[in-house]
Design an enzyme around this catalytic site. Structure first.
Site, PDB file in Angstrom:
ATOM      1  N   SER A 138       0.867  -1.174   0.000  1.00 15.05           N
ATOM      2  CA  SER A 138       0.000   0.000   0.000  1.00 15.05           C
ATOM      3  C   SER A 138       0.909   1.232   0.000  1.00 15.05           C
ATOM      4  O   SER A 138       1.998   1.192  -0.577  1.00 15.05           O
ATOM      5  CB  SER A 138      -0.938  -0.031   1.207  1.00 15.05           C
ATOM      6  OG  SER A 138      -1.838   1.059   1.163  1.00 15.05           O
ATOM      7  N   SER A 139       0.489   2.297   0.640  1.00 17.70           N
ATOM      8  CA  SER A 139       1.285   3.524   0.657  1.00 17.70           C
ATOM      9  C   SER A 139       1.264   4.132   2.048  1.00 17.70           C
ATOM     10  O   SER A 139       0.222   4.129   2.721  1.00 17.70           O
ATOM     11  CB  SER A 139       0.716   4.533  -0.343  1.00 17.70           C
ATOM     12  OG  SER A 139       1.311   5.807  -0.169  1.00 17.70           O
ATOM     13  N   TYR A 152      -4.365   7.698  -6.975  1.00 14.50           N
ATOM     14  CA  TYR A 152      -3.498   6.709  -6.314  1.00 14.50           C
ATOM     15  C   TYR A 152      -3.797   6.645  -4.821  1.00 14.50           C
ATOM     16  O   TYR A 152      -4.037   5.566  -4.261  1.00 14.50           O
ATOM     17  CB  TYR A 152      -2.043   7.081  -6.554  1.00 14.50           C
ATOM     18  CG  TYR A 152      -1.038   6.310  -5.729  1.00 14.50           C
ATOM     19  CD1 TYR A 152      -0.739   4.986  -6.027  1.00 14.50           C
ATOM     20  CD2 TYR A 152      -0.386   6.916  -4.651  1.00 14.50           C
ATOM     21  CE1 TYR A 152       0.189   4.273  -5.266  1.00 14.50           C
ATOM     22  CE2 TYR A 152       0.534   6.227  -3.892  1.00 14.50           C
ATOM     23  CZ  TYR A 152       0.827   4.902  -4.201  1.00 14.50           C
ATOM     24  OH  TYR A 152       1.736   4.207  -3.439  1.00 14.50           O
TER      25      TYR A 152
END
Length: 253
Positions: A138-139, A152
């Protein structure tokens, strides 16, 4: 191999999104540590070379194609004799100001980053071994979005909620969500408009969103493999949410 360099010995691992960047590096690191590795992504020419280099198997896959996901997961599991771990790193990062992000861009980001991960997990479910592990990239920007990457960031936030639902309905699964921090030598900027990037970098710098240094790709890959091997070897514990960030070292004159 011995010691930590053989800690993945015999681990049956599939890496989805392995044609470049973090996925590619994870496949190399896992192979070097003794894992049996299968790799999947769209760019089959790059995958074939990678598989040859690490003694693994390559499968062409577009994660927006739901039917292909099941076929590839079935084939990879058959080739490896089952799956002890699945790593999902397929990601698209459309760079655009939010008012310029059209419907097709939103749909593409969610199709790859969110639904792609969900559908890979669905297809992997019947093949996972008793102590099987799923690691999803993920981020670490989720919840603190930066300019120019709304699709995003939103797709990764939705992915986090999907993974919570998986854990709620399948508490027996080991699902690791890793928030990826800025990492060198990936292809995240591939194809991006350079003038737009210059504007975005200025904004990120102004808001303190650019680190002084980035993490080394090899270090990130080895960390992910270590998370997998530790979780597989210790099946009563799941590191459900892990955040990776650059370690900023002082420069010596």
């Amino acid at each position: 191999m011995s010691g930590q360099h053989a800690d993945a010995d015999g681990l049956r691992l599939l890496v989805v999104g392995a044609s470049s960047g973090i996925g590619h590096a994870v496949a190399v690191a896992a192979g070097a540590r003794g894992a049996k590795v299968a790799v999947a992504a769209r760019r089959i020419d790059l995958l074939t070379k990678l598989a040859d280099d690490i003694g693994g198997s390559a499968f062409e896959l577009d994660v927006e194609d739901t039917g292909a996901i099941k076929r590839v997961l079935d084939a990879a599991a058959d080739t490896l004799g089952g799956l002890d771990a699945v790593v999902f790193t397929s990601t698209v990062v459309p760079f655009a100001h939010i008012e310029d992000t059209d419907v097709a861009t939103w749909v593409h980001a969610f199709s790859v980053n969110t639904l792609g991960a969900n559908n890979v997990l669905r297809a992997a479910l019947p093949h996972l071994s008793e102590n099987g592990v799923v690691l999803v990239a993920s981020s670490n920007d989720v919840g603190r979005p930066r300019a120019g990457v709304a699709a995003y960031d939103a797709s990764k936030a939705a992915l986090d909620e999907i993974l919570r639902s998986w854990r709620s309905e399948h508490p027996e699964l080991s699902i690791i969500r890793v928030g990826m921090g800025p990492t060198k030598d990936t292809e995240i900027l591939r194809g991006a408009d350079r003038d737009l990037l210059a504007q975005l970098f200025e904004s990120w710098t102004e808001h303190g969103q650019l680190p002084a240094q980035m993490s080394a790709l090899r270090d990130v890959a080895n960390t992910l493999v270590s998370l997998i091997t530790a979780t597989h070897a210790n099946p009563t514990v799941v590191p459900e949410v892990v955040q990776l960030a650059p370690r900023i070292k002082k420069l010596v004159d």
